[in-house]
Motif scaffolding. Structure first.
Motif, PDB file in Angstrom:
ATOM      1  N   SER A   5      38.563  -8.899  -5.770  1.00  0.00           N
ATOM      2  CA  SER A   5      37.243  -8.275  -5.677  1.00  0.00           C
ATOM      3  C   SER A   5      37.163  -7.164  -6.718  1.00  0.00           C
ATOM      4  O   SER A   5      38.174  -6.738  -7.276  1.00  0.00           O
ATOM      5  N   SER A   6      35.932  -6.713  -6.966  1.00  0.00           N
ATOM      6  CA  SER A   6      35.718  -5.625  -7.900  1.00  0.00           C
ATOM      7  C   SER A   6      34.573  -4.760  -7.387  1.00  0.00           C
ATOM      8  O   SER A   6      33.788  -5.185  -6.532  1.00  0.00           O
ATOM      9  N   HIS A   7      34.489  -3.553  -7.917  1.00  0.00           N
ATOM     10  CA  HIS A   7      33.461  -2.601  -7.508  1.00  0.00           C
ATOM     11  C   HIS A   7      33.169  -1.736  -8.731  1.00  0.00           C
ATOM     12  O   HIS A   7      34.105  -1.226  -9.354  1.00  0.00           O
ATOM     13  N   VAL A   8      31.907  -1.594  -9.090  1.00  0.00           N
ATOM     14  CA  VAL A   8      31.535  -0.776 -10.240  1.00  0.00           C
ATOM     15  C   VAL A   8      30.723   0.415  -9.744  1.00  0.00           C
ATOM     16  O   VAL A   8      29.714   0.243  -9.064  1.00  0.00           O
ATOM     17  N   LEU A   9      31.197   1.609 -10.103  1.00  0.00           N
ATOM     18  CA  LEU A   9      30.520   2.836  -9.706  1.00  0.00           C
ATOM     19  C   LEU A   9      30.094   3.614 -10.943  1.00  0.00           C
ATOM     20  O   LEU A   9      30.872   3.787 -11.881  1.00  0.00           O
ATOM     21  N   ASP A  10      28.856   4.071 -10.935  1.00  0.00           N
ATOM     22  CA  ASP A  10      28.300   4.885 -12.007  1.00  0.00           C
ATOM     23  C   ASP A  10      28.613   6.343 -11.661  1.00  0.00           C
ATOM     24  O   ASP A  10      28.017   6.912 -10.745  1.00  0.00           O
ATOM     25  N   THR A  11      29.566   6.939 -12.379  1.00  0.00           N
ATOM     26  CA  THR A  11      29.995   8.293 -12.034  1.00  0.00           C
ATOM     27  C   THR A  11      28.972   9.357 -12.434  1.00  0.00           C
ATOM     28  O   THR A  11      28.997  10.454 -11.893  1.00  0.00           O
ATOM     29  N   HIS A  18      24.579  -1.798  -9.711  1.00  0.00           N
ATOM     30  CA  HIS A  18      24.181  -3.119  -9.215  1.00  0.00           C
ATOM     31  C   HIS A  18      23.665  -4.011 -10.351  1.00  0.00           C
ATOM     32  O   HIS A  18      23.207  -3.525 -11.384  1.00  0.00           O
ATOM     33  N   ASN A  19      23.795  -5.303 -10.148  1.00  0.00           N
ATOM     34  CA  ASN A  19      23.338  -6.342 -11.088  1.00  0.00           C
ATOM     35  C   ASN A  19      24.050  -6.302 -12.436  1.00  0.00           C
ATOM     36  O   ASN A  19      23.476  -6.718 -13.446  1.00  0.00           O
ATOM     37  N   MET A  20      25.282  -5.828 -12.473  1.00  0.00           N
ATOM     38  CA  MET A  20      26.056  -5.866 -13.710  1.00  0.00           C
ATOM     39  C   MET A  20      26.779  -7.207 -13.799  1.00  0.00           C
ATOM     40  O   MET A  20      27.396  -7.651 -12.842  1.00  0.00           O
ATOM     41  N   VAL A  21      26.696  -7.840 -14.957  1.00  0.00           N
ATOM     42  CA  VAL A  21      27.356  -9.120 -15.183  1.00  0.00           C
ATOM     43  C   VAL A  21      28.853  -8.888 -15.405  1.00  0.00           C
ATOM     44  O   VAL A  21      29.241  -7.997 -16.167  1.00  0.00           O
ATOM     45  N   ILE A  22      29.662  -9.676 -14.714  1.00  0.00           N
ATOM     46  CA  ILE A  22      31.112  -9.640 -14.866  1.00  0.00           C
ATOM     47  C   ILE A  22      31.588 -11.062 -15.133  1.00  0.00           C
ATOM     48  O   ILE A  22      31.205 -11.991 -14.428  1.00  0.00           O
ATOM     49  N   THR A  23      32.425 -11.229 -16.140  1.00  0.00           N
ATOM     50  CA  THR A  23      33.016 -12.538 -16.429  1.00  0.00           C
ATOM     51  C   THR A  23      34.511 -12.464 -16.184  1.00  0.00           C
ATOM     52  O   THR A  23      35.197 -11.599 -16.730  1.00  0.00           O
ATOM     53  N   LEU A  24      34.990 -13.371 -15.346  1.00  0.00           N
ATOM     54  CA  LEU A  24      36.417 -13.482 -15.053  1.00  0.00           C
ATOM     55  C   LEU A  24      36.992 -14.597 -15.911  1.00  0.00           C
ATOM     56  O   LEU A  24      36.457 -15.705 -15.939  1.00  0.00           O
ATOM     57  N   THR A  25      38.084 -14.293 -16.617  1.00  0.00           N
ATOM     58  CA  THR A  25      38.809 -15.303 -17.382  1.00  0.00           C
ATOM     59  C   THR A  25      40.180 -15.476 -16.746  1.00  0.00           C
ATOM     60  O   THR A  25      40.902 -14.493 -16.527  1.00  0.00           O
ATOM     61  N   ILE A  96      32.262   4.054 -14.394  1.00  0.00           N
ATOM     62  CA  ILE A  96      31.643   4.107 -15.722  1.00  0.00           C
ATOM     63  C   ILE A  96      30.683   5.280 -15.859  1.00  0.00           C
ATOM     64  O   ILE A  96      30.148   5.798 -14.874  1.00  0.00           O
ATOM     65  N   SER A  97      30.487   5.679 -17.109  1.00  0.00           N
ATOM     66  CA  SER A  97      29.442   6.608 -17.521  1.00  0.00           C
ATOM     67  C   SER A  97      29.068   6.172 -18.936  1.00  0.00           C
ATOM     68  O   SER A  97      29.735   5.310 -19.506  1.00  0.00           O
ATOM     69  N   PRO A  98      28.015   6.719 -19.520  1.00  0.00           N
ATOM     70  CA  PRO A  98      27.626   6.266 -20.859  1.00  0.00           C
ATOM     71  C   PRO A  98      28.725   6.417 -21.916  1.00  0.00           C
ATOM     72  O   PRO A  98      28.742   5.685 -22.895  1.00  0.00           O
ATOM     73  N   PHE A  99      29.662   7.359 -21.710  1.00  0.00           N
ATOM     74  CA  PHE A  99      30.661   7.624 -22.741  1.00  0.00           C
ATOM     75  C   PHE A  99      32.097   7.576 -22.232  1.00  0.00           C
ATOM     76  O   PHE A  99      33.003   8.092 -22.891  1.00  0.00           O
ATOM     77  N   GLY A 100      32.340   6.934 -21.105  1.00  0.00           N
ATOM     78  CA  GLY A 100      33.694   6.848 -20.591  1.00  0.00           C
ATOM     79  C   GLY A 100      33.808   5.840 -19.468  1.00  0.00           C
ATOM     80  O   GLY A 100      32.816   5.430 -18.873  1.00  0.00           O
ATOM     81  N   PHE A 101      35.056   5.439 -19.205  1.00  0.00           N
ATOM     82  CA  PHE A 101      35.333   4.547 -18.086  1.00  0.00           C
ATOM     83  C   PHE A 101      36.778   4.718 -17.650  1.00  0.00           C
ATOM     84  O   PHE A 101      37.614   5.205 -18.397  1.00  0.00           O
ATOM     85  N   SER A 102      37.070   4.297 -16.422  1.00  0.00           N
ATOM     86  CA  SER A 102      38.440   4.241 -15.936  1.00  0.00           C
ATOM     87  C   SER A 102      38.541   3.156 -14.877  1.00  0.00           C
ATOM     88  O   SER A 102      37.524   2.723 -14.314  1.00  0.00           O
ATOM     89  N   SER A 103      39.755   2.735 -14.626  1.00  0.00           N
ATOM     90  CA  SER A 103      40.006   1.697 -13.630  1.00  0.00           C
ATOM     91  C   SER A 103      41.381   1.927 -13.013  1.00  0.00           C
ATOM     92  O   SER A 103      42.195   2.692 -13.549  1.00  0.00           O
ATOM     93  N   TYR A 104      41.615   1.268 -11.894  1.00  0.00           N
ATOM     94  CA  TYR A 104      42.887   1.358 -11.193  1.00  0.00           C
ATOM     95  C   TYR A 104      42.980   0.180 -10.246  1.00  0.00           C
ATOM     96  O   TYR A 104      41.998  -0.541 -10.039  1.00  0.00           O
ATOM     97  N   ARG A 105      44.155  -0.045  -9.661  1.00  0.00           N
ATOM     98  CA  ARG A 105      44.254  -1.082  -8.639  1.00  0.00           C
ATOM     99  C   ARG A 105      43.876  -0.467  -7.311  1.00  0.00           C
ATOM    100  O   ARG A 105      44.563   0.396  -6.781  1.00  0.00           O
ATOM    101  N   GLY A 106      42.764  -0.934  -6.776  1.00  0.00           N
ATOM    102  CA  GLY A 106      42.288  -0.430  -5.505  1.00  0.00           C
ATOM    103  C   GLY A 106      42.864  -1.219  -4.353  1.00  0.00           C
ATOM    104  O   GLY A 106      43.793  -2.015  -4.514  1.00  0.00           O
ATOM    105  N   SER A 107      42.284  -1.020  -3.185  1.00  0.00           N
ATOM    106  CA  SER A 107      42.759  -1.734  -1.998  1.00  0.00           C
ATOM    107  C   SER A 107      41.637  -2.514  -1.355  1.00  0.00           C
ATOM    108  O   SER A 107      40.496  -2.353  -1.656  1.00  0.00           O
TER     109      SER A 107
END
Length: 107
Positions: A5-11, A18-25, A96-107
């Motif tokens: 699963s994934s979750h995108v938050l606008d910081t 919402h409605n952001m396209v994600i492609t899984l390869t 995400i923000s207009p000029f930065g992003f970060s990610s981690y392994r969530g639960s």
């Protein structure tokens, strides 16, 4: 069994993206495209049966960020990660923000 699963938050706004396209390869090169729901979450990857290997999630950030902030430094964000056979559930959040992003392994 492996699940993803994934979750995108606008910081900047402090809200889900919402409605952001994600492609899984997949490791085999198969691709499936999905969108985040109203809560910024995505877990519907079609009929993909996950196995161990290196995967990539491409978050198409430009349209979302331009719509909500008028600008975007990153047109997309690729996150490569490895899932193990006994890894269970994988959750890959993107902040995400207009000029930065970060990610981690969530639960």
């Amino acid at each position: 069994m492996i699940t993803l699963s994934s979750h995108v938050l606008d910081t900047t706004l402090g809200s889900p993206a919402h409605n952001m396209v994600i492609t899984l390869t997949t490791p085999a090169g198969d691709r499936v495209t999905a969108k985040t729901d109203n809560d910024g979450r995505c877990k519907n990857w079609g009929d993909i049966n996950f196995s161990a290997g290196v995967y990539c999630l491409r978050f198409e950030t430009a349209e979302y960020l331009q719509t909500h902030h008028g600008k975007s430094f990153y047109p997309f964000v690729d996150i490569h990660f490895e899932m193990l056979e006994d890894g269970g559930h994988y959750h890959v959040p993107l902040l995400i923000s207009p000029f930065g992003f970060s990610s981690y392994r969530g639960s």
